[in-house]
Design an enzyme around this catalytic site. Structure first.
Site, short mmCIF file in Angstrom:
data_model
loop_
_atom_site.label_atom_id
_atom_site.label_comp_id
_atom_site.label_asym_id
_atom_site.label_seq_id
_atom_site.Cartn_x
_atom_site.Cartn_y
_atom_site.Cartn_z
N GLY A 1 0.82 -1.20 0.00
CA GLY A 1 0.00 0.00 0.00
C GLY A 1 0.86 1.26 0.00
O GLY A 1 1.97 1.28 -0.56
N ARG B 1 -31.63 0.47 20.12
CA ARG B 1 -30.35 1.08 20.49
C ARG B 1 -29.73 1.82 19.30
O ARG B 1 -30.07 1.57 18.15
CB ARG B 1 -29.35 -0.02 20.87
CG ARG B 1 -29.57 -0.60 22.23
CD ARG B 1 -28.66 -1.79 22.42
NE ARG B 1 -28.68 -2.22 23.81
CZ ARG B 1 -28.29 -3.42 24.23
NH1 ARG B 1 -27.84 -4.32 23.37
NH2 ARG B 1 -28.33 -3.71 25.51
N GLY C 1 2.68 2.94 2.30
CA GLY C 1 4.02 2.89 2.89
C GLY C 1 4.98 2.14 1.97
O GLY C 1 6.12 2.57 1.75
N THR C 2 4.51 1.04 1.42
CA THR C 2 5.35 0.23 0.52
C THR C 2 5.76 1.04 -0.70
O THR C 2 6.90 0.96 -1.17
CB THR C 2 4.56 -1.03 0.08
OG1 THR C 2 4.13 -1.71 1.26
CG2 THR C 2 5.40 -1.95 -0.77
N HIS D 1 -7.71 3.68 7.82
CA HIS D 1 -6.60 4.61 8.10
C HIS D 1 -7.11 6.04 8.04
O HIS D 1 -8.04 6.38 8.75
CB HIS D 1 -5.44 4.33 7.15
CG HIS D 1 -4.13 4.87 7.65
ND1 HIS D 1 -3.68 4.65 8.92
CD2 HIS D 1 -3.18 5.62 7.05
CE1 HIS D 1 -2.53 5.25 9.09
NE2 HIS D 1 -2.20 5.86 7.97
N ILE E 1 -6.75 -2.69 1.93
CA ILE E 1 -8.21 -2.66 2.15
C ILE E 1 -8.69 -1.21 2.17
O ILE E 1 -9.88 -0.96 1.99
CB ILE E 1 -8.63 -3.37 3.46
CG1 ILE E 1 -8.06 -2.66 4.69
CG2 ILE E 1 -8.26 -4.83 3.43
CD1 ILE E 1 -8.75 -3.06 5.99
N ASP E 2 -7.77 -0.24 2.37
CA ASP E 2 -8.19 1.16 2.55
C ASP E 2 -8.55 1.86 1.23
O ASP E 2 -9.23 2.89 1.26
CB ASP E 2 -7.06 1.97 3.22
CG ASP E 2 -6.63 1.39 4.54
OD1 ASP E 2 -7.44 0.68 5.15
OD2 ASP E 2 -5.49 1.65 4.97
N MET F 1 -12.32 0.12 9.54
CA MET F 1 -10.93 0.53 9.22
C MET F 1 -10.88 1.46 8.02
O MET F 1 -11.90 1.76 7.42
CB MET F 1 -10.08 -0.71 8.96
CG MET F 1 -9.48 -1.33 10.19
SD MET F 1 -8.30 -2.61 9.72
CE MET F 1 -7.56 -2.98 11.32
O1 F6P Z 1 -3.69 -0.20 5.97
C1 F6P Z 1 -4.52 -1.25 6.33
C2 F6P Z 1 -4.95 -1.12 7.75
O2 F6P Z 1 -5.77 -2.22 8.06
C3 F6P Z 1 -5.65 0.19 8.11
O3 F6P Z 1 -7.01 0.20 7.74
C4 F6P Z 1 -5.43 0.25 9.60
O4 F6P Z 1 -5.44 1.57 10.06
C5 F6P Z 1 -4.06 -0.37 9.76
O5 F6P Z 1 -3.83 -1.15 8.62
C6 F6P Z 1 -3.91 -1.24 10.98
O6 F6P Z 1 -2.58 -1.63 11.06
P1 F6P Z 1 -2.01 -2.81 11.94
O7 F6P Z 1 -2.40 -4.12 11.29
O8 F6P Z 1 -0.55 -2.61 11.91
O9 F6P Z 1 -2.64 -2.70 13.28
#
Ligand code: F6P
Length: 377
Positions: free
Chosen positions: A115, A175, A117-118, A184, A139-140, A182
């Site tokens: 993703g 409720r 960072g890579t 990020h 997944i983001d 998730m």
């Molecule tokens: O980048 C994918 C992701 O699942 C993000 O959605 C989430 O913020 C992060 O990685 C969680 O990272 P880790 O698996 O290092 O807790």
């Protein structure tokens, strides 16, 4: 894009958070190479760390058989960066060792499945003269330059299934159920899952919210006889107050002198920690304002696990097999991106360090507003 000599040895690694579809992509690369007959594929374990430690495995047909439907990655992964490698309690720049091992293994190209960072790490290595290709996985869905990333569809399915299940229990108990999804710093997953699952409110980082507006929208439902509500919250969702404080520091950072940058970056990190990912606190505030019993479900890593969806298997296979065309064409320094039912080569410098945010006028946002979903704004 650089052109180098013809490739014969392909290195592959998976880096960053795991994603459904990684094995399908590895299989696509490996089987296409095996069919070609002149290409050998070596997998490195646990991302860049495996290349640094020279831990590898030959990706022959026996390794590739039966992995199409497996979640995770047969190679293992890590978030280790070549230039900031944790080593016995210290962080060390191991880029030179990685470059050396690339050559020791007689690699003609290194394919990095990862993703954001890579991408940055891959770009740095390409600047060191290595032939690099990346495939967009996460997944983001936050990678710039590709229509979509593989892994997104599977995670979306998991989140939609969760919202479907939460509906019946929220309704039975009258409720509010808040489901944290998730993503990020972006809202693609929460937005997609919220819209497909019929959430009553969706909170995403791209649209800062106020708790009062969110509460109002829920109380308005109550006034229409709806005694339960589902709120889909992205893990990076943020209040208007938090967003404006962060924006102010980001602005300072744009023109800051070198000696002030580290301090400002530290401030940003603190504000991020203070204002994002505070779903549980937000739930208790919402309960107080609305007087309605409120529960929180944090989906977390469930969204990354398990079998890849058919769509992700197709996408990852397509990207993996296409990567070989680019390699044979000696096109390096690129991300193989999704372009409709084709692929395109995106220079690494055009995608590295950038984030694909949800645009405010995205059709999913417009549709959600049209069906009276609140964004708390
Ligand atoms: O980048 C994918 C992701 O699942 C993000 O959605 C989430 O913020 C992060 O990685 C969680 O990272 P880790 O698996 O290092 O807790």
């Amino acid at each position: 894009m650089k052109k180098n000599k013809r490739s014969g040895h392909i290195g592959v690694l998976t880096s960053g958070g795991d994603t459904p579809g990684l094995n399908a992509a590895i299989r696509g690369i490996g089987k296409t190479s095996a069919n070609d007959g002149s290409l050998q594929v070596i997998g490195f374990r646990d991302g860049f760390r495996g290349l640094m430690e020279n831990r590898s495995v030959r990706l022959d047909n026996s390794m590739l058989s039966g992995i199409l439907t497996l979640g995770g990655t047969i190679l293992g992964t890590s978030r280790d960066k070549p230039h900031k490698m944790p080593m016995g309690g210290r962080t060390v720049d191991m880029t030179d060792v990685i470059v050396e091992n690339y050559h020791k293994n007689h690699l003609d190209v290194l394919v990095c499945l990862g993703g954001g960072g890579t991408l940055k790490n891959a770009y740095r290595l390409s600047q060191k003269g290595l032939n690099i290709l990346t495939l967009p996985k996460t997944i983001d869905n936050d990678i710039v330059g590709t229509d979509v990333t593989f892994g997104f569809d599977t995670a979306l399915g998991v989140a939609v299934d969760a919202i479907d299940r939460l509906h019946s229990t929220a309704s039975s108990h009258h409720r509010i159920i808040i489901v944290e999804i998730m993503g990020h710093r972006v809202g693609w997953l929460a937005l997609g899952a919220g819209l497909a699952g019929g959430a009553d409110a969706i909170l995403i980082p791209e649209i800062p919210y106020t708790i009062d507006t969110l509460a109002e929208s829920i109380l308005e439902r109550v006034s229409r006889g709806k005694r339960f509500s589902i709120v889909a919250v992205a893990e990076g969702a943020i209040t208007k107050e938090g967003a404006s404080k962060i924006r102010a520091v980001e602005k300072k950072l744009e023109t800051a002198a070198e000696d002030q940058r580290d301090g400002l970056k530290k401030q940003l990190k603190q504000l991020d920690g203070q204002y994002r990912g505070s779903t549980i606190q937000m739930a208790s505030e919402l309960e107080k304002i609305t007087g309605l019993e409120t529960r929180v479900t944090i989906l977390g890593h469930l969204q990354r696990g398990g079998t890849p969806s058919a769509l992700d298997r197709l996408l990852a296979t397509r990207l993996g097999t296409s990567a070989i065309d680019y390699i044979k064409n000696e096109q390096f320094g690129i991300m193989v991106a999704v372009d409709g039912d084709q692929t395109r080569a995106v220079p690494l410098q055009d995608a590295a360090g950038k984030i694909n945010f949800v645009p405010p006028n995205h059709p999913w946002i417009i549709s959600a507003r049209n069906v009276a979903t609140s964004f708390g704004d």
